[in-house]
Design a protein around this motif. Structure first.
Motif, PDB file in Angstrom:
ATOM      1  N   VAL A 257       0.826  -1.199   0.000  1.00 27.40           N
ATOM      2  CA  VAL A 257       0.000   0.000   0.000  1.00 27.40           C
ATOM      3  C   VAL A 257       0.864   1.254   0.000  1.00 27.40           C
ATOM      4  N   MET A 258       2.034   1.169   0.630  1.00 29.11           N
ATOM      5  CA  MET A 258       2.938   2.317   0.622  1.00 29.11           C
ATOM      6  C   MET A 258       3.653   2.436  -0.725  1.00 29.11           C
ATOM      7  N   ARG A 259       3.987   1.308  -1.329  1.00 28.70           N
ATOM      8  CA  ARG A 259       4.645   1.361  -2.638  1.00 28.70           C
ATOM      9  C   ARG A 259       3.748   2.019  -3.683  1.00 28.70           C
ATOM     10  N   GLU A 260       2.428   1.823  -3.518  1.00 25.43           N
ATOM     11  CA  GLU A 260       1.495   2.474  -4.446  1.00 25.43           C
ATOM     12  C   GLU A 260       1.623   3.994  -4.376  1.00 25.43           C
ATOM     13  N   ALA A 261       2.015   4.490  -3.213  1.00 27.60           N
ATOM     14  CA  ALA A 261       2.140   5.944  -3.045  1.00 27.60           C
ATOM     15  C   ALA A 261       3.484   6.460  -3.531  1.00 27.60           C
ATOM     16  N   ARG A 262       4.347   5.591  -4.021  1.00 34.12           N
ATOM     17  CA  ARG A 262       5.669   5.918  -4.559  1.00 34.12           C
ATOM     18  C   ARG A 262       6.477   6.800  -3.584  1.00 34.12           C
ATOM     19  N   PRO A 263       6.841   6.255  -2.413  1.00 34.54           N
ATOM     20  CA  PRO A 263       7.568   7.054  -1.409  1.00 34.54           C
ATOM     21  C   PRO A 263       9.010   7.295  -1.822  1.00 34.54           C
ATOM     22  N   VAL A 264       9.514   8.483  -1.482  1.00 34.47           N
ATOM     23  CA  VAL A 264      10.915   8.833  -1.691  1.00 34.47           C
ATOM     24  C   VAL A 264      11.449   9.418  -0.374  1.00 34.47           C
TER      25      VAL A 264
ATOM     26  N   VAL B 115      11.366   2.244  15.327  1.00 36.71           N
ATOM     27  CA  VAL B 115      10.128   1.483  15.510  1.00 36.71           C
ATOM     28  C   VAL B 115       8.930   2.415  15.383  1.00 36.71           C
ATOM     29  N   VAL B 116       7.943   1.972  14.653  1.00 38.82           N
ATOM     30  CA  VAL B 116       6.715   2.744  14.479  1.00 38.82           C
ATOM     31  C   VAL B 116       5.664   2.205  15.445  1.00 38.82           C
ATOM     32  N   ARG B 117       5.272   3.045  16.394  1.00 39.37           N
ATOM     33  CA  ARG B 117       4.270   2.628  17.376  1.00 39.37           C
ATOM     34  C   ARG B 117       2.850   2.768  16.844  1.00 39.37           C
ATOM     35  N   TRP B 118       2.641   3.736  15.931  1.00 46.74           N
ATOM     36  CA  TRP B 118       1.304   3.959  15.373  1.00 46.74           C
ATOM     37  C   TRP B 118       1.441   4.817  14.122  1.00 46.74           C
ATOM     38  N   VAL B 119       0.534   4.625  13.164  1.00 43.57           N
ATOM     39  CA  VAL B 119       0.481   5.463  11.968  1.00 43.57           C
ATOM     40  C   VAL B 119      -0.699   6.412  12.122  1.00 43.57           C
ATOM     41  N   HIS B 120      -0.412   7.718  11.986  1.00 43.52           N
ATOM     42  CA  HIS B 120      -1.412   8.741  12.284  1.00 43.52           C
ATOM     43  C   HIS B 120      -1.399   9.773  11.159  1.00 43.52           C
TER      44      HIS B 120
ATOM     45  N   SER C  33      -6.305   6.543   5.004  1.00 42.55           N
ATOM     46  CA  SER C  33      -7.026   5.548   5.806  1.00 42.55           C
ATOM     47  C   SER C  33      -6.583   4.136   5.440  1.00 42.55           C
ATOM     48  N   ARG C  34      -6.294   3.906   4.139  1.00 45.08           N
ATOM     49  CA  ARG C  34      -5.823   2.572   3.723  1.00 45.08           C
ATOM     50  C   ARG C  34      -4.448   2.290   4.307  1.00 45.08           C
ATOM     51  N   ILE C  35      -3.555   3.274   4.221  1.00 42.03           N
ATOM     52  CA  ILE C  35      -2.197   3.082   4.748  1.00 42.03           C
ATOM     53  C   ILE C  35      -2.251   2.814   6.248  1.00 42.03           C
TER      54      ILE C  35
END
Length: 503
Positions: free
Chosen positions: A13-20, A31-36, A119-121
């Motif tokens: 789902v993150m690759r779809e957003a083409r992150p750089v 470490v990621v405790r939460w995605v907000h 919301s998907r991510i």
């Protein structure tokens, strides 16, 4: 294992957003405790750390470069895992000041170059995070169930280590705070147990009644991930603490009477010699008239082990014993015939032999002064208890061997002792602090061994020449010789006061 920012960036789902990644490349292991997600400019104070913040930058619309730097600086101060900015809605291109500030803060800063609903991510990432937390809870529960079965069966520390090792899948070694090997499982012998502690995968402190009694070490070989291993060790140490507090079967009536009497003697609330003697007799302690009484205090990982040492010492002396658990310690009384001369020495020898015969390295015992009657034992018990705290690394110690330490702690306030140290050996203390040397201990050892250079060098494991160099430094700093009889007592008192206040 906990999810890292690098792992989340690899999600489909993150690759779809083409992150750089534009900044903080070296911190992608956070470490990621939460995605907000949030578009609030003042979001910084609302974050608690560990978040991956998703934003379109709407809250930055209309702000200048300084305000944008401040926005990112506030976020970085909250120890977030990273910030991901979606380009296109607010900013067609990433503002350079955001990248520069992120680099200055070593904050991972990512641009998302295609639109994917936040919301998907968040759903995908947070579901994985929750699954991981659930896994840890399930692992902890399975470990606790296995250990509870052993606790109920009353098998003790060896059984707990065996059960925990079965979950861990590797060797476990229990080391006492004084460095003694207490127990191990999954190793062929003591030598292999010590080798396992040299290359540990993890370890955890064992705390009993708020005091650190030792550490549990997981040797090499466990297939568990590091975090799962830490959970297993943490649950095991709790069970070990419970096992160490247990005495086995419910106490018999004489044991309860003994513990109550020892408590009253320790606290000074026993009502006279006659009543104390009667209570001692009801507890089964009837020493002969020609015997002196020695109070003692024992500190042990398992109460039963300390009780067994006291009982064995009494059998070695062929005399009765009074013992019981009082708070976190085992207190006791040994009866020693006056005819032996050195009754304290005889009690120490019996206890030392009992420790050796029972292979109880985890038990520490202190011996107080002799008393003639049961009602006089309060001071002996208090001295023995204090001696345990004053010499935490000693396996067997007598109050008479540290009489000066006891007097200093009993009568010298911290301010008075600090004054004594500062005006007597202050230059040595300052030199040790500045140069990480050991001149104060060297001086005390020299004084305690009759100012003998040979004996002092042997105790400190120094060559004589090295010792003489230290002695020259000591006398140069103090401005006088330390072998002068007129200053001997003052120096010895000051070095002991420094040790006591330092502890």
């Amino acid at each position: 294992m906990p999810l890292t920012l690098r792992e989340i960036l690899a999600f489909d789902v993150m690759r779809e957003a083409r992150p750089v990644v534009l900044a903080g490349e070296r911190a992608l292991g956070r470490v990621v405790r939460w995605v907000h997600s949030s578009e609030i400019y003042e979001i910084g104070p609302l974050l608690t750390g560990g978040e991956l913040l998703l934003t379109t930058g709407l809250g930055l619309a209309g702000t200048d470069a300084g305000a944008r730097r401040h926005y990112l600086r506030e976020i970085a101060e909250r120890d977030v895992a990273g910030v991901a900015l979606e380009l296109g809605r607010t900013f067609p291109e990433v503002p350079g000041e955001l990248v520069a500030e992120a680099r200055r803060q070593a904050l991972p800063f990512i641009t998302l170059n295609a639109v994917v609903p936040f919301s998907r991510i968040a759903e995908v990432a947070n579901t994985r995070i929750v699954d991981h937390a659930g896994h840890r809870l399930r692992l902890g529960d399975s470990v606790s169930r296995a250990l509870n079965d052993v606790l109920i069966a009353g098998i003790g520390v060896p059984g707990l280590l065996a059960a925990a090792a079965g979950v861990v899948g590797g060797p476990l070694v229990l080391i006492a705070e004084n460095g003694a090997l207490v127990a191990a499982h999954g190793v062929a012998g003591d030598r292999e147990a010590w080798r396992a502690t040299e290359t540990p995968l993890a370890e955890a402190p064992v705390t009993v009644l708020g005091t650190t009694w030792g550490r549990l070490v997981a040797g090499p070989g466990s297939p568990l991930p590091a975090e799962d291993l830490a959970v297993a060790l943490e649950r095991t140490t709790v069970a070990l603490a419970l096992a160490m507090l247990r005495t086995g079967d419910p106490p018999r009536e004489p044991d309860r009477l003994a513990a109550a009497l020892l408590t009253d003697l320790l606290e000074g609330t026993a009502e006279g010699q006659a009543e104390s003697s009667v209570r001692a007799a009801l507890a089964g302690f009837r020493p002969a008239a020609d015997h002196l009484l020695i109070g003692l205090a024992a500190d042990a990982l398992e109460t039963a082990a300390a009780l067994a040492v006291v009982d064995r010492a009494a059998r070695i002396l062929h005399t009765p014993a009074l013992r019981g658990r009082v708070s976190r310690l085992v207190l006791g009384v040994l009866a020693v015939p006056r005819s032996v001369g050195d009754v304290v020495g005889a009690a120490q020898q019996a206890l030392d032999e009992a420790l050796r015969r029972l292979s109880a390295p985890q038990v520490r015992i202190a011996v107080g002064y002799p008393a003639t009657e049961v009602g006089e034992l309060g001071g002996s018990l208090r001295d023995a208890r204090a001696a345990l705290d004053l010499r935490p690394g000693s396996r067997l110690i007598s109050a008479r061997a540290i009489a000066l330490d006891l007097e200093l702690t009993r009568h010298g306030g911290s301010g008075h002792l600090d004054h004594l140290v500062r005006h007597t050996i202050g230059p040595l203390v300052e030199w040790d602090a500045a140069h990480r040397t050991d001149l104060v201990r060297t001086l005390e050892t020299f004084l305690l061994h009759g100012c003998s250079a040979t004996r002092t060098a042997a105790v400190l494991h120094l060559r004589r020449q090295s010792f003489y160099q230290r002695l020259q430094r000591i006398e140069a700093l103090l401005g006088h010789t330390v072998t002068d009889p007129d200053v001997h007592a003052a120096l010895l008192l000051a070095t002991a006061a420094h040790r006591v206040t330092g502890r």
